[in-house]
Design a protein around this motif. Structure first.
Motif, PDB file in Angstrom:
ATOM      1  N   LEU A 138     -60.212  28.776 -68.082  1.00  0.00           N
ATOM      2  CA  LEU A 138     -60.752  29.291 -66.822  1.00  0.00           C
ATOM      3  C   LEU A 138     -61.689  30.417 -67.230  1.00  0.00           C
ATOM      4  O   LEU A 138     -61.261  31.529 -67.536  1.00  0.00           O
ATOM      5  CB  LEU A 138     -59.625  29.809 -65.936  1.00  0.00           C
ATOM      6  N   LEU A 139     -62.975  30.104 -67.273  1.00  0.00           N
ATOM      7  CA  LEU A 139     -63.905  30.982 -67.988  1.00  0.00           C
ATOM      8  C   LEU A 139     -64.028  32.387 -67.409  1.00  0.00           C
ATOM      9  O   LEU A 139     -64.223  33.345 -68.152  1.00  0.00           O
ATOM     10  CB  LEU A 139     -65.290  30.321 -68.052  1.00  0.00           C
ATOM     11  N   THR A 140     -63.920  32.524 -66.101  1.00  0.00           N
ATOM     12  CA  THR A 140     -64.131  33.867 -65.552  1.00  0.00           C
ATOM     13  C   THR A 140     -62.833  34.672 -65.526  1.00  0.00           C
ATOM     14  O   THR A 140     -62.844  35.835 -65.135  1.00  0.00           O
ATOM     15  CB  THR A 140     -64.687  33.815 -64.110  1.00  0.00           C
ATOM     16  N   GLN A 141     -61.739  34.062 -65.929  1.00  0.00           N
ATOM     17  CA  GLN A 141     -60.463  34.771 -65.881  1.00  0.00           C
ATOM     18  C   GLN A 141     -60.148  35.413 -67.234  1.00  0.00           C
ATOM     19  O   GLN A 141     -60.603  34.940 -68.274  1.00  0.00           O
ATOM     20  CB  GLN A 141     -59.342  33.809 -65.493  1.00  0.00           C
ATOM     21  N   PRO A 142     -59.348  36.473 -67.210  1.00  0.00           N
ATOM     22  CA  PRO A 142     -59.013  37.144 -68.468  1.00  0.00           C
ATOM     23  C   PRO A 142     -58.200  36.246 -69.402  1.00  0.00           C
ATOM     24  O   PRO A 142     -57.619  35.246 -68.977  1.00  0.00           O
ATOM     25  CB  PRO A 142     -58.195  38.366 -68.027  1.00  0.00           C
ATOM     26  N   LEU A 143     -58.158  36.649 -70.656  1.00  0.00           N
ATOM     27  CA  LEU A 143     -57.481  35.810 -71.649  1.00  0.00           C
ATOM     28  C   LEU A 143     -56.027  35.568 -71.284  1.00  0.00           C
ATOM     29  O   LEU A 143     -55.520  34.454 -71.396  1.00  0.00           O
ATOM     30  CB  LEU A 143     -57.561  36.467 -73.035  1.00  0.00           C
ATOM     31  N   TRP A 144     -55.328  36.627 -70.834  1.00  0.00           N
ATOM     32  CA  TRP A 144     -53.897  36.449 -70.545  1.00  0.00           C
ATOM     33  C   TRP A 144     -53.684  35.478 -69.399  1.00  0.00           C
ATOM     34  O   TRP A 144     -52.688  34.761 -69.357  1.00  0.00           O
ATOM     35  CB  TRP A 144     -53.210  37.791 -70.265  1.00  0.00           C
ATOM     36  N   TYR A 145     -54.649  35.422 -68.472  1.00  0.00           N
ATOM     37  CA  TYR A 145     -54.523  34.492 -67.354  1.00  0.00           C
ATOM     38  C   TYR A 145     -54.658  33.064 -67.880  1.00  0.00           C
ATOM     39  O   TYR A 145     -53.969  32.149 -67.441  1.00  0.00           O
ATOM     40  CB  TYR A 145     -55.610  34.798 -66.325  1.00  0.00           C
ATOM     41  N   VAL A 163     -60.551  40.798 -71.162  1.00  0.00           N
ATOM     42  CA  VAL A 163     -61.924  40.330 -70.989  1.00  0.00           C
ATOM     43  C   VAL A 163     -61.886  38.882 -70.526  1.00  0.00           C
ATOM     44  O   VAL A 163     -60.952  38.141 -70.838  1.00  0.00           O
ATOM     45  CB  VAL A 163     -62.740  40.435 -72.294  1.00  0.00           C
ATOM     46  N   PRO A 164     -62.884  38.476 -69.753  1.00  0.00           N
ATOM     47  CA  PRO A 164     -62.915  37.071 -69.336  1.00  0.00           C
ATOM     48  C   PRO A 164     -63.136  36.157 -70.536  1.00  0.00           C
ATOM     49  O   PRO A 164     -63.800  36.537 -71.510  1.00  0.00           O
ATOM     50  CB  PRO A 164     -64.086  37.012 -68.361  1.00  0.00           C
ATOM     51  N   ALA A 165     -62.578  34.964 -70.460  1.00  0.00           N
ATOM     52  CA  ALA A 165     -62.694  34.021 -71.572  1.00  0.00           C
ATOM     53  C   ALA A 165     -64.149  33.736 -71.904  1.00  0.00           C
ATOM     54  O   ALA A 165     -64.492  33.488 -73.057  1.00  0.00           O
ATOM     55  CB  ALA A 165     -61.967  32.725 -71.216  1.00  0.00           C
ATOM     56  N   ALA A 166     -65.020  33.806 -70.910  1.00  0.00           N
ATOM     57  CA  ALA A 166     -66.425  33.502 -71.147  1.00  0.00           C
ATOM     58  C   ALA A 166     -67.057  34.491 -72.113  1.00  0.00           C
ATOM     59  O   ALA A 166     -68.083  34.199 -72.724  1.00  0.00           O
ATOM     60  CB  ALA A 166     -67.182  33.508 -69.822  1.00  0.00           C
ATOM     61  N   ALA A 167     -66.470  35.682 -72.234  1.00  0.00           N
ATOM     62  CA  ALA A 167     -67.080  36.693 -73.087  1.00  0.00           C
ATOM     63  C   ALA A 167     -66.849  36.400 -74.566  1.00  0.00           C
ATOM     64  O   ALA A 167     -67.441  37.028 -75.429  1.00  0.00           O
ATOM     65  CB  ALA A 167     -66.535  38.074 -72.734  1.00  0.00           C
ATOM     66  N   LEU A 168     -65.969  35.444 -74.858  1.00  0.00           N
ATOM     67  CA  LEU A 168     -65.706  35.112 -76.250  1.00  0.00           C
ATOM     68  C   LEU A 168     -66.683  34.051 -76.746  1.00  0.00           C
ATOM     69  O   LEU A 168     -67.155  33.227 -75.979  1.00  0.00           O
ATOM     70  CB  LEU A 168     -64.277  34.549 -76.385  1.00  0.00           C
ATOM     71  N   SER A 169     -66.932  34.068 -78.048  1.00  0.00           N
ATOM     72  CA  SER A 169     -67.771  33.003 -78.595  1.00  0.00           C
ATOM     73  C   SER A 169     -66.935  31.723 -78.669  1.00  0.00           C
ATOM     74  O   SER A 169     -65.714  31.750 -78.584  1.00  0.00           O
ATOM     75  CB  SER A 169     -68.274  33.382 -79.968  1.00  0.00           C
ATOM     76  N   GLY A 170     -67.654  30.622 -78.841  1.00  0.00           N
ATOM     77  CA  GLY A 170     -66.996  29.320 -78.799  1.00  0.00           C
ATOM     78  C   GLY A 170     -65.834  29.207 -79.771  1.00  0.00           C
ATOM     79  O   GLY A 170     -64.765  28.706 -79.424  1.00  0.00           O
TER      80      GLY A 170
END
Ligand SMILES: Nc1ncnc2c1ncn2[C@@H]1O[C@H](COP(=O)(O)OP(=O)(O)OP(=O)(O)O)[C@@H](O)[C@H]1O
Ligand SMILES: Nc1ncnc2c1ncn2[C@@H]1O[C@H](COP(=O)(O)OP(=O)(O)OP(=O)(O)O)[C@@H](O)[C@H]1O
Ligand SMILES: [Mg+2]
Ligand SMILES: [Mg+2]
Lengths: 417, 359, 357, 526
Positions: free
Chosen positions: D355-362, D405-412
């Motif tokens: 879920l790209l806009t959600q934080p990692l723990w979510y 941080v949202p998952a989208a902020a991480l690189s692939g």
């Protein structure tokens, strides 16, 4: 925006099927619908179902819906969901009346397009430039359209008409009939011969008492098809609604095309508003006169699978059912139920042929229920008759269960880079 | 092969078969007794501050609210009410009860007295607000408020007026086939339909009466959808009706337009629509209008308040009190028909004919 | 705190912007915007306006919650309008025709309303799940049918009774009412307002603390990821529509239980559509929705004061529209700004240059 | 004209990039890059993930403006504002991620944006047919792109570029999704076109391919050019070390941990295409044992995706049984199957994993919303989820500033590590891993391989689907080849070569003893 339940599965490279061309599908569906109606009309003994009067009424009622739906088609083909059609339509009614009482019907058309386009422009600025959620923007435009026109009417119309909710009268268009043809068809219709009279009635309705606005609207449909599917502009516009990144990478100006599409969309919705104002029975702006037709237009467009032909079908279905109930009332609308039973019968045979036992069984159950309804009631209660178009639309959607396919990037906010 | 249609002559295909009516023997007219409370001495109401709370549409709706406004204007002209001592507010579509209450409170709080609620929609709010201001004299057009002694109901016998409209329709119809188009199917409009049908049948027992409402109760768009009014009327005309009576608010315009296109006649409602600007282009088809004299009621109520004699007001503004009636503008109602109408009117007033108020 | 600023700044900016816009419109039409705004603000203190605003806020709040539940999973429930109408008429009919002890009677009415709303929402939900019918079309159509059904049910030969020129369902006996808090001349606050508050809390808990809320949000964010994560998409569509419909069914209860005690032609329509705008304004967040509902109610009720100063009341609708639009534009601008800041922060904290993270 | 003679020193180079720098928020994607491409050559660009290759090419193609630096084409300095400018200068680009509109036909996709050349009608069609005849890129112009497989899509992409008259063609990772035979076909096309005077810029991670096709190689590391090499002389290992500055890891796992315990048992699994007629999965029988990695090889679109989704319960199978440790899963939903002990690394992490806009723990909760430590009954356990996310971040070396941080902020690559970490939590008995290292750089790749090997040693059963045949051969204990919805052959990973596998995958028939057919496929099937 609209959640899709089933992900479209990635089907491995399938052997290409020879597809029946779109126009042929259209012709076949029209022929099928006419056949169904005349059969029903014959079996139930209600010639009103296919009378020229009903057809004319259907055309007049379908017109604003068709134009609004066409507006929706333009916007959504470019990937912008336009729930603001209602607001743009309202702006169109105001513009049409304002110009119409001063400079006549043609000016009314122009002003309606301009005012509707302004609504479209606002929607484009919000959704394309600012990347606002398309539904939010549309809802806001509906509010703004209603508020703005009310406000302007109080300022400009009230001194003239003594009524803040209504404009001074607008000059009507003259209407035209295909003289010889129209009369000949009426004679045929009056002979009450099976099918022939029905077809004559339907055709007669289409060529009698036609206003220039009707002709324009009818022409706008193939014109839109031509522009969107047969020109380079249309190809670019549709590509923007399918995959804006791809379009952008090929030098297509994504924002420009979205802007154009949404502004045209507003203009068409505005024209739909003009159709209400210039209706011979109305001939003025009247607050609330759009009565949710913008939403119905949107529904007709979705019903028509984001294609002009389908949209025409949706608008015609709605206009027809509405016309029939307004003109003939509950008894005849009940006759339509009989038509649905016949339609279901055809579907049962088809599903059996395709060995879809479950669908066939479901269709049989519904058909039996419908038939029971038909034989137990004398007429549909008046309260429900008014919503015959709504019921018919739901019934057709539930039965047809067609796979609707919206443009892939519809409702998705596009950002460059 | 495309020809311009000229004003309705091209396609008046009245397919329905119909022969002329056989009329019942009309009653003969006895002397009419007409009394209006206003027909008295000059009343001075210059001390009054009058508040009007309109229903949706407000002044200028060319209908019911406008009629109330006309009563107020007449009071200003005749009774010395000062314009600046009047306040008119109107309701918005879809507003809730509390907005109506606020409106009435605003008027009462600023010292307006009397206050007239125009439309039965104010019934519930008056029930709440009137007891809060026991000294203020309220009136409610088209409704009663039980238990509130300071609310004067201004009720009309629309069905009686509509009865006469039915008689007119029967005598004007060439095919003995008439129609009624209602805006929204609410009890108030059903009174029009009931009286009309009864009147038409009383005049011509074999007559066929079509009836259609544009929307059901709850969907008030039926009062402002002229295109649909037009299509409903066209349906009736195509079915053979040749006189259409409408009680459809702003949708009535569409009914007149359909009548003009179909070369048939129409009957207006509430005000004398023959003389109304908004429908001037179709006035030649308006054979008469059923008059509902909200203006008279408002005027009479103001006068009664000024004279401090509310008991002089009729319980119901009916044929007897000239609260309802018919218009003869346009000259389509000849002396003979007028005589017949007066005959029916007298019978109703005398109670020999009792008009039903439900269809 | 910058986080909070990012949430509060946009609506504040938007309100100022809309006031400016409407001010300009007023000046053009020759009215004095300051006296108009002043009239609106001072009106709050007059008579029952304050309580009316609170009452109306509660009603809008419920409506927006109903819409928001659908939005959370990208379901566009335009049908709230029809759902609460059907629920209102059925609850009124049932409430008016049964006799039960105080309290239980009220409870039964509430349950009936919720069930009726859910049942009306079930039709588009089932059509979507089984036949793939787009919920936008089906709920638009259902709204029309809802009017037909309510008109049918209050027919005199069905459940309705005539009251003057009005027609209504049998009055609910006092045992079924929900008492409010009376402020004398200041009006009476609906008791149901507390239910609305509880609904808001429940909504927050459900969305943020329960498995169901997680699945709902996951489906809304990415239906594909949700289904891979074991969320049954069809079940979610069905449940969220049913819950949305059940909450929609409660919309009319503040008025029905607290004031009208009957369903009549004076029924307040259009709240469902306002609910859409308010849910969007409040970004589906229970706090944001409360703010949006309050703003909406204030504009509605105080707008009545404009009649007194001779300003067209329609300016209020313009203001509502422009606020919705400018709030979302402001949020979008702020969001983009924050996203860039976030990326910078991530980049800085990782200390990467080439980005081979 | 052969490529070697056309490379003249007296002529202007086709493209010269000088001092290109490009910054994004928080990242410098390119810094002072220099690149010279001679006319008529195939110039390869190598570098690990995120090195800045695509960014550089997008700059050359006018999609992004450089912050600093100049571009010269044919000796003239140019400035591209939009791709149209680059197209006019004769530069075309085939993107790493296909840029095609599915619902438009091949012809529409090709002519889009270049309608001025031959219109959009018959003339355009004739031109496309002529082009494809000349270059061997055969596709039917009238067919919808959504009906095409990957290789065909790539042909369309190249046709698009040719149609615009490009002379310099950028191919960004064109081979990532192709099987060896298709790669060979592509290379043949490229060589043929090179002979006709086209210049290619070729990006790939697969260094053998680079050495096979390129005339010269430039290596990019961390956004800057670190050197060039002669592909004729350099070895893959040397190239790789230039790219990452360290040893190249390999997926080899030879010591067998396979036990007798059957974990997954699939029998007679069938699935019909949505249109109802064609089978997508046809009578699949498959057994995965504890401690075993079963690899599925196949050209994309032969049913691997569907097989995985049917086992996961995301698609409703049309027949057959799926048993996990004696528990019949056939009638259960996805969640129940996950609860029974299946971990799932989806092939597309953005669509199916996060879920790209959600934080990692979510994101940690997704798929585990009913289980400890992320939930208690109907309630979520947010603290538990956060704590366990911290563990994954530490154990799997997920490079992130925090778990909020949202998952989208991480690189692939880091996103993929998070997904793998999550799916190995909760003690699964079976891991279904679809392309677990797709688009992931060498470092992350090694880590993911290690984790899979570790879990396998502890008794995990793994069903591995991968297009990377080296990975497949290296990790698997058994390889099965999938073709048109059927498992048609078994291969022994200890002896099979990628080429053998490739022939089996394309149905060309096995030529190696390492591959033995288990079923035959009728060629004439529709
Ligand atoms: N639009 C953008 N906004 C912000 N950062 C970006 C953007 N595009 C690329 N980047 C950053 O630039 C870096 C280089 O990305 P690029 O796509 O050029 O890498 P690459 O070498 O093509 O990698 P791969 O092998 O994965 O394709 C990435 O790590 C990313 O952080
Ligand atoms: N279009 C974009 N807009 C904003 N940021 C972007 C964009 N594209 C990529 N990024 C950012 O770039 C970074 C890396 O993205 P990308 O997926 O290309 O990684 P990568 O370089 O391929 O990493 P890996 O080597 O792990 O595969 C992320 O922080 C992402 O947020
Ligand atoms: Mg990458
Ligand atoms: Mg790249």
């Amino acid at each position: 925006m609209i959640s899709t339940l089933e992900e479209k599965p990635h089907v491995p490279a399938a052997p290409r099927k020879r597809r029946v061309p779109g126009w042929a599908v259209g012709m076949i569906s029209v022929a099928g619908a006419v056949l169904l109606l005349s059969t029903t009309s014959y079996l139930t003994g209600f010639p009103q179902m296919t009378s020229s009067g009903t057809t004319q009424t259907a055309v007049r009622l379908a017109l604003p819906i068709l134009l609004a739906g066409l507006g929706g088609l333009w916007a959504e083909r470019a990937g912008v969901v336009n729930i603001g059609l209602e607001g743009m339509m309202i702006m169109g009614t105001w513009g049409a009346a304002w110009a119409g009482y001063q400079w006549g019907p043609w000016a009314a058309l122009v002003a309606a397009v301009v005012f509707g386009s302004l609504g479209g422009l606002l929607h484009a600025i919000a959704t394309v430039t600012f990347g606002v959620n398309h539904i939010v923007s549309g809802v806001a435009i509906n509010l703004l359209g209603a508020g703005l026109t009310k406000y302007l009417s109080t300022l400009l119309f009230q001194p003239l008409s003594n009524n803040p909710r209504q404009s001074p009268p607008v000059q009507p268009f003259d209407t035209f009939s295909a003289a010889g043809l129209s009369d000949w068809l009426r004679e045929l219709e009056n002979e009450q011969r099976v099918i022939i009279s029905d077809v004559a009635g339907i055709l007669g309705g289409l060529v009698t008492g036609v206003s220039p606005l009707t002709m324009i609207a009818i022409l706008l449909l193939p014109l839109s098809y031509f522009l969107l599917w047969r020109t380079r502009f249309g190809l670019r516009l549709r590509s923007v609604g399918e995959n804006p990144h791809a379009a952008d990478s090929l030098g297509v100006k994504v924002y420009l095309h979205k802007y154009v599409a949404v502004i045209v969309s507003g203009g068409l919705a505005g024209l739909g508003g003009a159709a209400l104002v210039l209706n011979p029975g109305q001939l003025s702006y009247l607050e609330g006169q759009t009565g949710g037709r913008g939403y119905i237009g949107l529904a007709a467009m979705i019903f028509g699978n984001w294609r002009p032909g389908g949209l025409l079908g949706g608008a015609a279905l709605f206009g027809y059912a509405d016309g029939l109930q307004l003109r003939s009332g509950g008894e005849v609308v009940l006759g339509l139920v009989y038509g649905v039973v016949i339609l279901l019968g055809v579907i049962v045979v088809w599903q059996l042929y395709r060995r879809k036992w479950f669908s066939a069984a479901a269709a049989i159950v519904v058909a039996v229920l419908m038939y029971l309804l038909y034989i137990t009631l004398d007429e549909i209660p008046g309260e429900f008759v008014s919503y015959a178009p709504h019921m018919v639309t739901l019934a057709v959607l539930a039965v047809a269960s067609q796979r609707l396919r919206m443009p892939a990037a519809d409702g998705v906010v596009y950002r460059r880079g | 092969a495309c020809a311009k249609d000229t004003g309705g002559s091209g396609n008046n295909s009245n397919t329905g078969s119909g022969a002329a009516c056989e009329y019942a023997t009309p009653p003969t007219a006895s002397a009419t007794s007409s009394t209006s409370a206003a027909n008295g001495d000059k009343v001075d109401a210059s001390a009054l501050k009058i508040g009007l709370a309109y229903d949706i549409g407000g002044r200028g709706d060319a209908s019911f609210n406008d009629s109330a406004a006309a009563g107020l204007d007449k009071a200003i002209a005749d009774m010395g009410v000062k314009k600046e001592n009047t306040r008119e507010l109107s309701a918005a579509p879809n507003e809730d009860e509390s907005a109506k209450q606020t409106r009435l409170r605003q008027l009462a709080g600023e010292g307006f007295n009397p206050i007239i609620g125009v439309g039965f929609a104010y019934a519930e709010s008056l029930k709440v607000v009137a007891p809060e201001f026991p000294d203020v004299k309220f009136a409610l057009v088209d409704g009663t408020v039980e238990g509130a002694t300071n609310v004067t109901p201004l009720l009309f016998a629309e069905h009686e007026g509509s009865f006469l409209a039915g008689v007119i329709a029967a005598y004007q119809s060439k095919k003995c086939h008439v129609g009624f188009v209602g805006g929204v199917e609410i009890p108030l409009i059903q009174k029009f339909e009931a009286g009309y049908a009864q009147g038409a049948k009383a005049a011509a027992p074999n007559i066929k009466v079509e009836s259609k409402y544009i929307t059901p109760a709850g969907d008030f768009s039926g009062f402002q959808d002229a295109p649909k009014g037009q299509e409903a009327a066209k349906g009736q005309i195509d079915a053979g009706a040749d006189v259409i009576y409408q009680a459809a608010g702003a949708s009535g315009k569409g009914v007149f337009s359909a009548a003009k296109q179909g070369n048939v006649l129409a009957i207006g409602v509430d005000a004398d629509q023959y003389n109304q600007a908004t429908v001037a282009d179709t006035k030649d088809v308006i054979v008469s209008s059923m008059l509902k004299r909200v203006d008279v009621a408002v005027y009479d109520f103001v006068a009664a308040v000024a004279k401090n004699d509310l008991s002089s007001l009729p319980k119901v503004f009916d044929l007897k009190s000239d609260g309802v009636g018919y218009a003869t503008s346009g000259g389509k109602i000849d002396a003979k028909l007028q005589e017949i109408l007066e005959g029916y009117k007298a019978q109703i007033i005398e109670g020999k004919i009792s008009v039903k108020d439900t269809p | 705190m910058g986080h909070l600023r990012g949430k509060l700044l946009p609506p504040a900016l938007a309100i100022v912007f809309s006031m400016l816009l409407c001010g300009v419109a007023l000046v053009i039409s020759g009215a004095n915007p300051f006296s108009a705004f002043a009239a609106m603000v001072t009106h709050v203190g007059k008579g029952s306006t304050f309580v009316d605003i609170i009452n109306s806020t509660g009603i809008y709040y419920i409506a927006a919650l109903a819409v928001a539940i659908g939005f959370q999973m990208n379901l566009f429930n335009i049908g709230v309008e029809g759902q609460y109408r059907v629920a209102a008429v059925i609850a009124a009919v049932v409430g008016g025709s049964i006799a039960l002890p105080t309290g239980i009677h009220t409870l039964v009415i509430i349950i009936v309303a919720a069930l009726a709303g859910a049942a009306w929402a079930a039709i588009p939900a089932i059509l979507k799940v089984t036949r793939g019918v787009n919920e936008v079309i089906s709920t638009i159509m259902m709204n029309g049918l809802a009017i037909g059904l309510s008109a049918y049910l209050i027919r005199r030969d069905v459940f309705g009774e005539l009251r003057g020129n009005n027609i209504r369902t049998p009055e609910i006996p006092e045992s079924g009412w929900m008492p409010g808090i009376s402020f004398g001349g200041g009006g009476t606050m609906f008791g149901f307002i507390f239910v609305a508050v509880a609904l808001g809390v429940g909504y927050w808990v459900m969305m943020n603390r329960t498995r169901f809320g997680f699945e709902l949000r996951a489906s809304g964010e990415s239906s594909t990821a949700a289904s891979a994560g074991g969320v049954n998409a069809k079940k979610m569509v069905l449940f969220s529509m049913l819950i949305s419909g059940a909450i929609a069914g409660l919309i009319s209860l503040p008025e029905l239980l607290g004031r009208d005690h009957t369903f009549s032609l004076n029924f307040t329509a259009g709240i469902g559509f306002s609910g859409i705008a308010i849910a969007l304004l409040g970004r589906n967040h229970p706090g944001g929705i409360a703010f949006g509902a309050l703003l909406w109610a204030f504009l509605d009720k105080s707008g009545l004061a404009l009649d007194n100063v001779g300003v067209p009341r329609e300016i209020v609708t313009i203001m509502q529209g422009s606020i919705v639009l400018s709030v979302v534009v402001a949020y979008e601008v702020v969001r983009r700004f924050e996203l860039a800041a976030e990326q910078r922060r991530v980049g800085r904290e990782l200390g990467t240059v080439g980005g081979a993270a | 004209m052969s490529s070697s003679t056309s490379v003249g020193t007296d002529e202007h180079p086709a493209v010269v990039l000088t001092g290109i720098t490009k910054r994004f928020p928080g990242v410098v994607a390119n810094s002072d890059v220099h690149l010279t491409v001679r006319r008529g050559e195939v110039h390869a660009l190598c570098g690990e993930n995120g090195a800045g290759k695509s960014t550089l090419m997008k700059i050359l193609y006018g999609m992004q403006p450089p912050d600093e630096g100049t571009i010269e084409v044919d000796g003239e300095q140019v400035r591209f504002r939009t791709p149209s400018d680059a197209i006019k200068a004769g530069i075309g680009m085939v993107h790493q991620h296909f840029m095609l509109a599915d619902n438009l036909t091949v012809q529409e996709n090709v002519v889009l944006g270049a309608e001025a050349l031959h219109g959009i009608g018959k003339k355009a069609r004739a031109r496309i047919i002529e082009l494809s005849g000349r270059t061997g890129l055969n596709v039917d112009p009238g067919v919808l792109v959504e009906q095409l497989g990957v290789a065909d899509r790539q042909r369309v992409e190249i046709l698009k570029v040719l149609y615009r008259g490009a002379k310099v063609i950028i191919l960004d990772e064109p081979t990532a999704v192709l099987v060896p035979q298709e790669v060979d076909e592509l290379f043949e096309t490229v060589r043929g076109m090179q002979a006709q005077g086209y210049t290619f810029l070729f990006i790939s991670h697969k260094l053998d391919e680079v050495r096979a096709i390129a005339d010269s190689v430039t290596v990019i590391r961390r956004g800057t050019t670190v050197g060039s090499a002669d592909p004729k002389t350099v070895s893959s290992r040397q190239l790789a070390e230039m790219m990452v500055g360290s040893e190249l890891p390999s997926p080899e796992t030879r010591e067998s941990t396979v036990t007798d315990k059957v974990v997954l048992d699939v029998k007679g699994l069938r699935l019909l295409a949505p249109d109802g007629t064609r089978p997508i999965l046809d009578d699949i029988d498959l057994v995965v044992r504890s401690g075993e990695v079963v690899g599925i090889a196949g050209v994309e679109g032969n049913g691997q995706t569907e097989l995985v989704e049917a086992v996961m319960g995301m698609r409703k199978a049309g027949g057959g049984t799926i048993t996990l440790l004696d528990k019949d899963l056939s009638k259960l939903g996805t969640l129940a199957r996950r609860e029974a002990g299946i971990g799932y690394v989806p092939e597309d992490r953005h669509r199916h994993g996060l879920l790209l806009t959600q934080p990692l723990w979510y994101n940690r909760i997704l798929g585990y919303q009913t289980r400890k430590p992320t939930s208690k009954g109907v309630w979520l356990d947010i603290d538990g989820a956060k704590k366990d996310t911290e563990r994954i971040v530490a154990d799997f070396d997920v490079r992130t500033p925090g778990i909020d941080v949202p998952a989208a902020a991480l690189s692939g690559g880091n996103q993929q590590k998070l997904v793998v970490g999550r799916e190995l939590s909760g003690d699964p008995v079976l891991l279904i891993a679809s392309h677990p290292t797709r688009g992931v750089d060498v470092g992350a790749q090694a880590l993911i391989w290690d984790e899979i090997k570790r879990a396998r040693a502890a008794g995990l059963a793994v069903l591995l689907i991968s297009a990377d045949l080296d990975e497949l051969i290296g990790l698997s204990d058994t390889i099965k080849v999938m073709l048109r919805g059927r498992l048609v052959a078994d291969a022994d990973p200890s002896t099979v070569t990628p080429e053998d596998l490739g022939s089996a995958m394309t149905g060309a028939g096995s030529t190696s003893a390492a591959v033995h057919e288990t079923a035959t496929v009728e060629e004439g099937e529709n």
